[in-house]
Write a protein that holds these residues in place. Structure first.
Motif, PDB file in Angstrom:
ATOM      1  N   LEU A 109       3.830  -2.019   2.405  1.00  9.21           N
ATOM      2  CA  LEU A 109       3.004  -1.770   0.711  1.00  9.21           C
ATOM      3  C   LEU A 109       2.313  -3.205   0.752  1.00  9.21           C
ATOM      4  O   LEU A 109       2.665  -4.057   0.898  1.00  9.21           O
ATOM      5  N   VAL A 110       1.052  -2.689  -0.070  1.00 10.79           N
ATOM      6  CA  VAL A 110       0.146  -3.639  -0.241  1.00 10.79           C
ATOM      7  C   VAL A 110      -0.375  -3.815  -1.527  1.00 10.79           C
ATOM      8  O   VAL A 110      -0.414  -2.458  -2.083  1.00 10.79           O
ATOM      9  N   LEU A 122      -6.828   4.090  -0.463  1.00 12.78           N
ATOM     10  CA  LEU A 122      -5.397   4.670  -0.457  1.00 12.78           C
ATOM     11  C   LEU A 122      -5.676   5.825   0.825  1.00 12.78           C
ATOM     12  O   LEU A 122      -6.281   6.555   0.408  1.00 12.78           O
ATOM     13  N   THR A 123      -4.705   5.863   1.849  1.00 13.89           N
ATOM     14  CA  THR A 123      -4.680   6.665   2.706  1.00 13.89           C
ATOM     15  C   THR A 123      -3.255   7.153   2.838  1.00 13.89           C
ATOM     16  O   THR A 123      -2.259   6.389   2.508  1.00 13.89           O
ATOM     17  N   TRP A 124      -3.117   8.274   3.305  1.00 13.63           N
ATOM     18  CA  TRP A 124      -1.835   8.805   3.337  1.00 13.63           C
ATOM     19  C   TRP A 124      -1.543   9.724   4.731  1.00 13.63           C
ATOM     20  O   TRP A 124      -2.670  10.173   5.006  1.00 13.63           O
ATOM     21  N   ASN A 125      -0.673   9.611   5.369  1.00  9.21           N
ATOM     22  CA  ASN A 125      -0.380  10.675   6.651  1.00  9.21           C
ATOM     23  C   ASN A 125       0.721  11.761   6.222  1.00  9.21           C
ATOM     24  O   ASN A 125       1.683  11.691   5.673  1.00  9.21           O
TER      25      ASN A 125
END
Length: 292
Positions: A109-110, A122-125
């Motif tokens: 987490l950043v 923000l990206t997500w997989n």
């Protein structure tokens, strides 16, 4: 320099393997996995524990259900991300027992606050552990793809008179052939299979089977599919069960075309698979992968 005992931390390995079983309940493994992924504060003379970056959860035979439930809970809690899933087949006497290895990664987490003059992105997989083309909708330039997916979705949502009974597709003759194949293997519990067939054959395929939450919760369909849908061979190639929910390239336009291919693949074809980490291989039939 005085160091408080609570400031001492035991370094954790970057990777750790956790083997689960049916001898303990899910809560036990959840507590242990949380410690591995979150770390632990020092207490009662024990130093603090640093979290691991990667956790491999291993389940053998019936313990696969525990492994899947555990990793699903950890991902839902935001403690881990499922990176990969492996299936192996361990030789246990005269049979093979399926093993599942689920690779988890602790998310990093950043801060989302952008630096001066910068951007926050923000990206997500969206991980997928199977290759069912109808389970995941992708962006595609071909309009025919979008039309196909729209039609599949509409059919599942409201099949109307196309929601036929199981027995209209998988006929008594096909079931009889399946029973003969299973009897030839001396599989146990076939009397129970016949009784279950009597109760399920009149169900509607979509509303009574695909949408049955109890069948889904018990993984009576998804687990056998998981092990035989796409099989990694010792050569590095893949073998695909004849079905429309994988990369099978065979023509499957009717039950008459599909059934002989499926029966041959499951009960007759021998595949060369790795049986351990030392490179050993064994020729087995896909039906043997379902025996624990």
């Amino acid at each position: 320099l005085v160091v408080s005992p609570t400031a001492v931390m035991t370094a954790a390995p970057e990777k750790m393997e956790m083997k689960v079983s049916t001898k303990k309940d899910l809560a036990f493994f959840l507590r242990a996995a949380r410690v591995f992924l979150q770390g632990a504060e020092a207490k009662e003379g024990k130093p603090a524990r640093a979290p691991v970056d990667e956790l491999q959860v291993s389940g053998l035979g019936e313990a696969i259900k525990v492994a899947v439930s555990l990793c699903g809970r950890l991902e839902a809690e935001g403690l881990a991300v499922i990176d990969a899933v492996e299936t192996h087949y361990r030789e246990m006497g005269n049979s093979f027992s399926p093993q599942m290895l689920i690779h988890l990664r602790r998310p990093t987490l950043v801060p989302l606050e952008a630096p001066a003059g910068g951007l926050s992105i923000l990206t997500w997989n969206l991980a997928a552990i199977n290759n069912n083309p109808f389970e995941y909708w992708i962006s595609h330039s071909d309009a025919a793809y979008a039309e196909l997916m729209d039609q599949v979705e509409a059919f599942i949502d409201d099949p109307q008179d196309r929601d036929v009974s199981v027995v209209d597709v998988f006929t008594p003759e096909l079931f009889s052939e399946l029973m003969q194949q299973m009897k030839a293997l001396d599989w146990q519990g076939l009397d129970t299979v016949e009784e279950m067939w009597k109760s399920i054959q009149q169900r509607k395929i979509v509303s009574g089977v695909l949408k049955d939450k109890e069948l889904g919760a018990k993984r009576l369909m998804s687990m056998p599919d998981r092990f035989t849908n796409t099989i990694n061979l010792a050569s590095g190639a893949m073998a695909f069960r004849p079905t429309v929910i994988n990369h099978c390239s065979s023509k499957l336009s009717s039950v008459a075309e599909w059934w002989p291919q499926w029966r041959r693949f499951m009960f007759q074809e021998e595949l060369e698979l790795k049986t351990g980490k030392n490179g050993d291989t064994k020729r087995i039939r896909p039906c043997q992968m379902l025996s624990t």
